[in-house]
Design an enzyme around this catalytic site. Sequence first.
Site, PDB file in Angstrom:
ATOM      1  N   PRO A 134      35.319  35.287  39.453  1.00 34.59           N
ATOM      2  CA  PRO A 134      36.297  34.190  39.441  1.00 34.59           C
ATOM      3  C   PRO A 134      37.585  34.429  40.235  1.00 34.59           C
ATOM      4  O   PRO A 134      38.638  34.693  39.674  1.00 34.59           O
ATOM      5  CB  PRO A 134      36.581  34.004  37.951  1.00 34.59           C
ATOM      6  CG  PRO A 134      36.323  35.344  37.355  1.00 34.59           C
ATOM      7  CD  PRO A 134      35.214  35.949  38.152  1.00 34.59           C
ATOM      8  N   CYS A 135      37.490  34.263  41.544  1.00 36.48           N
ATOM      9  CA  CYS A 135      38.671  34.421  42.401  1.00 36.48           C
ATOM     10  C   CYS A 135      39.689  33.312  42.167  1.00 36.48           C
ATOM     11  O   CYS A 135      40.851  33.454  42.553  1.00 36.48           O
ATOM     12  CB  CYS A 135      38.263  34.506  43.866  1.00 36.48           C
ATOM     13  SG  CYS A 135      37.261  33.137  44.444  1.00 36.48           S
TER      14      CYS A 135
END
Length: 189
Positions: A134-135
């Site tokens: 999850p950037c």
Amino acid sequence: MLHWTTLSSPIGDLMLIKSGKGIVRVAFECEDFATVRRNVAHSLNDEMVEDSKELFEAIDQIEEYFAGQRKTFDLALDWSLISGFYARATQQLTMVPFGTTLPYSGLALLAGNKKAHRAAASACSHNPLPILAPCHRITRKDGSYGDYAGGREAKEYLLTFEKEIDAKTYVPQPVLRPRYVGIPAPASD
């Protein structure tokens, strides 16, 4: 053999590609799925076939995530499309908890080089596994969003969505008062 499929999500269609090792690529519709498939097939020197059955588990988990029923993913991930510091930084994204954010400098520190905040930002922009790694949870030092492969609106949606889910599922714990055994409890005001 590489397997791919698409699925609908609140942030637009997503394409998933799976190798023999695990999910190797998640792409947003704004990235041009045909180009992504061609690039992945070329990079991994493998054939690509559309097959949603091979991706059923990933589809199921991503749908659970968007339904607010899943906060972490339990999928094999294939990091073959990145290497070096980018790989270290991207792998650390899975350690950032649901509903929280971390500045690029914090990601750089997790990846082993506290001075590499620009490289950490670049690793996020080249993340082949957004949502699963999850950037979107990585922000600028001042808390502003920064760029996102799926677009600013998608990043804003994901961050807001996660905070709302956390707020709905948070159950406040009662304040535990110490038990006083054999001595009188202090007077309450």
